[in-house]
Scaffold this motif. Structure first.
Motif, PDB file in Angstrom:
ATOM      1  N   ARG A 106       0.819  -1.210   0.000  1.00  0.00           N
ATOM      2  CA  ARG A 106       0.000   0.000   0.000  1.00  0.00           C
ATOM      3  C   ARG A 106       0.849   1.254   0.000  1.00  0.00           C
ATOM      4  NH1 ARG A 106      -4.852   0.417   4.217  1.00  0.00           N
ATOM      5  NH2 ARG A 106      -5.435  -1.361   2.930  1.00  0.00           N
ATOM      6  N   TYR A 107       1.946   1.262   0.747  1.00  0.00           N
ATOM      7  CA  TYR A 107       2.727   2.480   0.919  1.00  0.00           C
ATOM      8  C   TYR A 107       4.036   2.398   0.148  1.00  0.00           C
ATOM      9  CZ  TYR A 107      -0.510   3.010   4.826  1.00  0.00           C
ATOM     10  OH  TYR A 107      -1.630   3.097   5.585  1.00  0.00           O
ATOM     11  N   MET A 264      -2.940  -1.484 -13.681  1.00  0.00           N
ATOM     12  CA  MET A 264      -4.109  -1.480 -12.811  1.00  0.00           C
ATOM     13  C   MET A 264      -3.714  -1.661 -11.350  1.00  0.00           C
ATOM     14  SD  MET A 264      -7.455  -1.144 -13.148  1.00  0.00           S
ATOM     15  CE  MET A 264      -8.061  -1.839 -14.677  1.00  0.00           C
ATOM     16  N   LEU A 265      -2.776  -2.587 -11.092  1.00  0.00           N
ATOM     17  CA  LEU A 265      -2.317  -2.815  -9.723  1.00  0.00           C
ATOM     18  C   LEU A 265      -1.609  -1.581  -9.180  1.00  0.00           C
ATOM     19  CD1 LEU A 265      -1.877  -4.701  -7.323  1.00  0.00           C
ATOM     20  CD2 LEU A 265       0.201  -5.522  -8.441  1.00  0.00           C
ATOM     21  N   ASP A 266      -0.788  -0.940 -10.007  1.00  0.00           N
ATOM     22  CA  ASP A 266      -0.092   0.272  -9.568  1.00  0.00           C
ATOM     23  C   ASP A 266      -1.076   1.376  -9.225  1.00  0.00           C
ATOM     24  OD1 ASP A 266       2.354  -0.938  -9.915  1.00  0.00           O
ATOM     25  OD2 ASP A 266       2.578  -0.255 -11.980  1.00  0.00           O
ATOM     26  N   MET A 267      -2.145   1.514 -10.015  1.00  0.00           N
ATOM     27  CA  MET A 267      -3.143   2.530  -9.709  1.00  0.00           C
ATOM     28  C   MET A 267      -3.790   2.265  -8.355  1.00  0.00           C
ATOM     29  SD  MET A 267      -6.801   3.344 -11.479  1.00  0.00           S
ATOM     30  CE  MET A 267      -7.440   1.912 -10.615  1.00  0.00           C
ATOM     31  N   GLY A 268      -4.133   0.985  -8.088  1.00  0.00           N
ATOM     32  CA  GLY A 268      -4.732   0.654  -6.797  1.00  0.00           C
ATOM     33  C   GLY A 268      -3.816   0.975  -5.644  1.00  0.00           C
ATOM     34  N   LYS A 269      -2.525   0.701  -5.794  1.00  0.00           N
ATOM     35  CA  LYS A 269      -1.575   1.021  -4.729  1.00  0.00           C
ATOM     36  C   LYS A 269      -1.510   2.525  -4.487  1.00  0.00           C
ATOM     37  CE  LYS A 269       1.556  -2.911  -5.343  1.00  0.00           C
ATOM     38  NZ  LYS A 269       2.952  -3.299  -5.682  1.00  0.00           N
ATOM     39  N   ASN A 270      -1.499   3.310  -5.572  1.00  0.00           N
ATOM     40  CA  ASN A 270      -1.391   4.754  -5.422  1.00  0.00           C
ATOM     41  C   ASN A 270      -2.630   5.351  -4.772  1.00  0.00           C
ATOM     42  OD1 ASN A 270       1.129   4.681  -6.632  1.00  0.00           O
ATOM     43  ND2 ASN A 270       0.297   4.979  -8.680  1.00  0.00           N
ATOM     44  N   LEU A 271      -3.798   4.765  -5.057  1.00  0.00           N
ATOM     45  CA  LEU A 271      -5.020   5.260  -4.427  1.00  0.00           C
ATOM     46  C   LEU A 271      -5.014   4.985  -2.924  1.00  0.00           C
ATOM     47  CD1 LEU A 271      -7.805   4.322  -7.005  1.00  0.00           C
ATOM     48  CD2 LEU A 271      -7.059   6.611  -6.356  1.00  0.00           C
ATOM     49  N   LYS A 272      -4.381   3.891  -2.517  1.00  0.00           N
ATOM     50  CA  LYS A 272      -4.411   3.492  -1.110  1.00  0.00           C
ATOM     51  C   LYS A 272      -3.179   3.937  -0.334  1.00  0.00           C
ATOM     52  CE  LYS A 272      -7.098  -0.672  -2.109  1.00  0.00           C
ATOM     53  NZ  LYS A 272      -7.184  -2.139  -1.973  1.00  0.00           N
ATOM     54  N   ARG A 273      -2.236   4.541  -1.019  1.00  0.00           N
ATOM     55  CA  ARG A 273      -1.002   4.930  -0.343  1.00  0.00           C
ATOM     56  C   ARG A 273      -1.282   6.004   0.693  1.00  0.00           C
ATOM     57  NH1 ARG A 273       1.863   9.117  -2.468  1.00  0.00           N
ATOM     58  NH2 ARG A 273       3.797   7.930  -2.429  1.00  0.00           N
ATOM     59  N   GLY A 274      -0.376   6.135   1.623  1.00  0.00           N
ATOM     60  CA  GLY A 274      -0.603   7.049   2.729  1.00  0.00           C
ATOM     61  C   GLY A 274      -0.536   8.517   2.358  1.00  0.00           C
ATOM     62  N   ASP A 275       0.574   8.948   1.751  1.00  0.00           N
ATOM     63  CA  ASP A 275       0.780  10.363   1.458  1.00  0.00           C
ATOM     64  C   ASP A 275       0.122  10.733   0.131  1.00  0.00           C
ATOM     65  OD1 ASP A 275       2.300  10.501   3.753  1.00  0.00           O
ATOM     66  OD2 ASP A 275       4.170  10.046   2.698  1.00  0.00           O
ATOM     67  N   ASN A 276      -0.795  11.685   0.189  1.00  0.00           N
ATOM     68  CA  ASN A 276      -1.453  12.160  -1.025  1.00  0.00           C
ATOM     69  C   ASN A 276      -0.653  13.321  -1.588  1.00  0.00           C
ATOM     70  OD1 ASN A 276      -3.324  12.472  -3.061  1.00  0.00           O
ATOM     71  ND2 ASN A 276      -4.730  13.690  -1.810  1.00  0.00           N
ATOM     72  N   VAL A 277       0.546  13.006  -2.097  1.00  0.00           N
ATOM     73  CA  VAL A 277       1.436  14.049  -2.589  1.00  0.00           C
ATOM     74  C   VAL A 277       1.008  14.466  -3.987  1.00  0.00           C
ATOM     75  CG1 VAL A 277       3.361  13.223  -1.208  1.00  0.00           C
ATOM     76  CG2 VAL A 277       3.041  12.344  -3.505  1.00  0.00           C
ATOM     77  N   THR A 278       1.508  15.607  -4.427  1.00  0.00           N
ATOM     78  CA  THR A 278       1.176  16.134  -5.742  1.00  0.00           C
ATOM     79  C   THR A 278       1.856  15.306  -6.821  1.00  0.00           C
ATOM     80  OG1 THR A 278       0.899  18.374  -4.882  1.00  0.00           O
ATOM     81  CG2 THR A 278       1.324  18.146  -7.242  1.00  0.00           C
ATOM     82  N   ALA A 279       1.078  14.888  -7.800  1.00  0.00           N
ATOM     83  CA  ALA A 279       1.623  14.143  -8.932  1.00  0.00           C
ATOM     84  C   ALA A 279       2.048  15.083 -10.050  1.00  0.00           C
ATOM     85  CB  ALA A 279       0.599  13.138  -9.447  1.00  0.00           C
ATOM     86  N   LEU A 280       1.225  16.110 -10.313  1.00  0.00           N
ATOM     87  CA  LEU A 280       1.535  17.043 -11.396  1.00  0.00           C
ATOM     88  C   LEU A 280       0.658  18.270 -11.255  1.00  0.00           C
ATOM     89  CD1 LEU A 280      -0.922  16.871 -13.831  1.00  0.00           C
ATOM     90  CD2 LEU A 280       0.007  14.566 -13.877  1.00  0.00           C
TER      91      LEU A 280
END
Length: 787
Positions: A106-107, A264-280
């Motif tokens: 997740r993180y 698809m798996l990478d997207m799920g991990k990013n949605l559930k990751r802890g820090d909602n940092v700026t992507a762009l």
């Protein structure tokens, strides 16, 4: 200090230094705890060896002690009487490890400090230390312990997306050198194995006997060999092992990754990751923002959605890219919009986030585009993180009436209409019941599916399982009705395909939040998935089935309320229907609509055959297993042929004798390692029939004469005798023992040991060659004798 104590301490030091590679991953005092665990385990091993305990007992006791230490430190409340690990301890340990693996998935690194992560890290390092001690001290193969040190890189490879710092390679290398030096010094201290070829040197020649010097050369040769062989054996290492070498690929280590392998798996991990940092961030475009797409997943095999192999891609030039597939209008009359995008270094994606359909982009070097999806993809594995680029795109906004009047045509490609053969029939029935009033109109079917998903029966939540396979979709559609954008997008795409509508899944970002000066900020939690459905003339059109709690609005073209009811053939029928019923046969079909086979009104399903739906993988896996199991037989056969192919010589006779020895071992016969050739010849006579006994005696006497009598340059040809003895040994052997000797000969382990010994002898020859070179270049010292 005795040899085993020296190697034990060196193994502990190597483990601790090797564990330093995990410092970018885990937080907290895991290194000190694991070092303490390894120290206790090492002390137990040293004590048991000093007490002359059987070799097999030492690792068992060490394992028990390690389990006790872990239980007392982390799971004390679950232990029976507070001292004995029990069933509850095992269950709690398993739960903690599952939580730790979930957190790792997740993180992104560095992982937050948590007790279950501390347990995971300490356990992994401690067990690695136990195995290193077992290999280096008990099995006495210190060189192979380097592979165990290498395994510590697996966790950073899975979590540190920016790659490990280069300096972190130094501590494990130093630990490995210390371990090899301790092993070499121990060998020298007890006059270990001879250095090959030493008899050919003058005793006065300076032979390098330094354990550290020899270990250094061994490491150097091993690293060179590994560097040459590893790329051939493993074509594509995970990015985290060595980084991806991209410019601007630094970052704080808290970023997210999107790779082409499992988007698809990478997207799920990013949605559930802890820090909602700026992507762009991006500037320009409409005030409400724009969806930015990374890629489109068009291939569904029933397990995963992924990109199909669309070839090498095309270079990006200064002019427009390929026109959007399926669009038949005049692009010169379509308005264009422009954006300037600045991607954060923390967003490590090999896809560039762009609107659809893209017209131009300033990324050119090391980037390509896919003409079928208009994705922009890296050509060399570099990432878009840290890039600033400009782009323009066609502001295609099909009207609801255009989509409603769209006439179904040919398939846009070979994948987006395929429905896996194992799709449950109830999914098809569900899609038909939802869209029963659409009268076969693809546009109305699409809007009804969208409205059904966005209705009140479904709940949006990222706490659900990250899966979009057939079983997960079935569970999502019929039971739990809880998921996030992945399930909503893939569910609608699959149901649309069962209705004959080509569909794929787009992966990218929601428009983000609006800032100053028309700047939009897009964060990691804005990653999103949506279905794209194909309509002839308009091409690929985005829909939004995810509930409003996540996606507030739907595209303007997905609302059929504004369609002029002047076309009775495309308006929804008012005839009464029941869920699951087919379209009323009295209602005329749309003009130009395909004549769908059967009574179900379904489009032809490209489910493929058994070979394409997993059969090829089964066959490939079976062949791989067969080849792997056949390696011992193959090596044994090639070795036997090589031995018989040699002309009569000292090496040839030894090879024939070794073949008889290995045959006896394969058949489970008691071949003695300490017996002389004469004694073994007498033993062979008792194992073969009477007619073969003279051949066995001649073979044994020939080996004895070759070794001890000095035959000069004349050697007898003993190949016929060796072959007679070998065949005689195979007689009267039970079937299962014969089968085992063929498929998995016990002498296989002797080949491994001999390979290790030959490799060591080869390194000794290298040491010897250096000594000869130095002896030739260095003037000989002459001793002066005085009378």
């Amino acid at each position: 200090m005795t040899g085993h104590v020296r190697i034990s301490i060196a193994a502990w030091v190597a483990t601790v230094l090797g564990a330093l590679v995990l410092t970018p991953v885990f937080s907290g005092p895991f290194l000190f705890i694991s070092a303490f665990f390894c120290a206790i385990v090492t002390a137990v091993g040293i004590g048991l060896q000093n007490w002359r305990a059987p070799r097999i007992v030492v690792p068992i006791v060490q394992l028990v002690v390690l389990i006790e230490l872990i239980s007392l430190s982390f799971l004390h409340n679950t232990m029976k009487w507070g001292l004995v690990p029990w069933k509850a301890t095992a269950i709690a340990f398993n739960d903690q490890m599952v939580d730790a693996m979930d957190a790792i998935n997740r993180y992104s690194a560095p992982l937050p400090y948590d007790r279950h992560l501390l347990l995971f890290a300490s356990t992994v390092i401690a067990f690695a230390g136990l195995l290193i001690h077992l290999v280096a001290v008990q099995i006495r193969q210190a060189a192979w312990a380097g592979l165990l040190l290498l395994t510590m890189y697996t966790v950073p490879a899975a979590t540190v997306h920016g790659g490990l710092p280069a300096l972190l390679f130094i501590p494990p290398a130093v630990g490995y050198i210390i371990l090899l030096s301790a092993e070499g010094r121990t060998r020298l201290s007890r006059w270990g194995r001879r250095i090959s070829g030493v008899s050919h040197l003058d005793a006065a020649e300076p032979i390098e006997a330094s354990a550290l010097g020899q270990a250094g050369r061994r490491i150097g040769l091993s690293v060179v060999a590994l560097a040459a062989l590893l790329p051939a054996l493993i074509p594509a290492l995970p990015e985290g092992v060595i980084g991806n070498g991209s410019a601007g690929g630094g970052g704080s280590g808290s970023g997210a990754i999107v790779s082409p392998n499992d988007t698809m798996l990478d997207m799920g991990k990013n949605l559930k990751r802890g820090d909602n940092v700026t992507a762009l961030t991006y500037t320009g475009g409409p005030p409400e923002g724009v969806y930015l797409r990374l890629t489109a997943l068009d291939l569904f095999d029933g397990n995963t959605w992924r990109r199909s192999d669309s070839g090498e891609g095309q270079k990006i030039g200064s002019g427009p890219l390929s026109p959007p597939p399926g669009y038949t209008g005049d692009l010169s009359k379509v308005p264009e919009n422009k954006l300037k995008i600045q991607v954060s270094r923390s967003f490590r994606s090999q896809f560039a986030p762009v609107p659809y359909p893209l017209r131009t982009i300033s990324l050119k070097k090391n980037w390509k585009f896919d003409a079928s999806t208009l994705d922009v993809l890296s050509t060399n594995g570099s990432v878009v993180g840290g890039q600033d680029f400009n782009l323009s795109w066609y502001d295609l906004k099909p009207t609801a009436e255009e989509l409603n009047d769209s006439v179904p045509g040919g398939e846009p490609d070979q994948t987006t209409s395929d429905v896996p053969a194992r799709t449950p029939p109830k999914m098809t029935e569900l899609a038909r019941s939802i869209t029963a009033k659409a009268n076969g109109n693809h546009y109305l079917q699409a809007t009804m599916l969208q409205d059904w998903f966005r209705g009140g029966d479904f709940t949006y939540s990222t706490a659900t399982d990250s899966s979009s396979g057939m079983r997960a979709l079935e569970k999502f559609l019929f039971q739990e009705k809880t998921g996030y954008c992945e399930q909503f997008a893939t569910g609608m795409a699959l149901l649309a395909r069962t209705l004959g509508i080509p569909a794929r899944v787009g992966i990218g970002f929601l428009p983000g939040t609006t800032g100053k000066n028309n700047q939009h900020i897009v964060k990691m939690h804005d990653m999103h998935a949506w279905p794209e459905l194909y309509f002839e003339g308009s091409g690929w059109v985005r829909f939004e089935p995810t509930p409003s709690v996540r996606a507030a609005t739907t595209p303007s073209w997905s609302n059929p309320a504004n369609i002029t009811p002047s076309n009775p053939t495309t308006a929804p029928t008012t005839a009464p229907t029941t869920p699951g019923s087919t379209v009323d046969p009295e209602n005329p079909r749309l003009p130009g609509e395909r004549n769908l086979p059967g009574e179900s009104g379904l489009a032809p399903v490209g489910g493929g055959n058994w070979f394409t739906n997993g059969g090829a993988k089964i066959i490939g896996s079976s062949l791989a297993v067969i080849l792997l199991l056949g390696v011992p037989w193959l090596v044994r056969t090639l070795t036997r042929r090589r031995r018989y192919s040699r002309e009569p010589s000292r090496i040839g006779i030894e090879g024939l004798w070794a073949e008889v020895r290995d045959t006896a071992r394969d058949l489970g016969l008691d071949w003695s390692e300490v017996a002389t050739p004469r004694q073994l010849g007498d033993w062979l006579i008792t194992q073969v029939p009477e007619e073969t006994q003279p051949a066995a005696l001649r073979l044994a006497r020939g080996v004895e004469a070759m070794r001890y009598a000095g035959l000069g340059d004349s050697f007898p040809d003993l190949r016929p005798e060796a072959e007679q003895v070998r065949k005689a040994l195979w007689q009267d052997v039970r079937f299962f023992r014969r089968l085992r000797a063929r498929l998995l000969p016990p002498s296989w382990r002797w080949y491994l040991n001999r390979g290790s010994s030959e490799a060591s002898d080869l390194l000794d020859e290298f040491d010897l060659l250096l000594a000869r070179i130095r002896s030739a270049l260095t003037p000989h010292r002459t001793s002066r004798h005085t009378g």
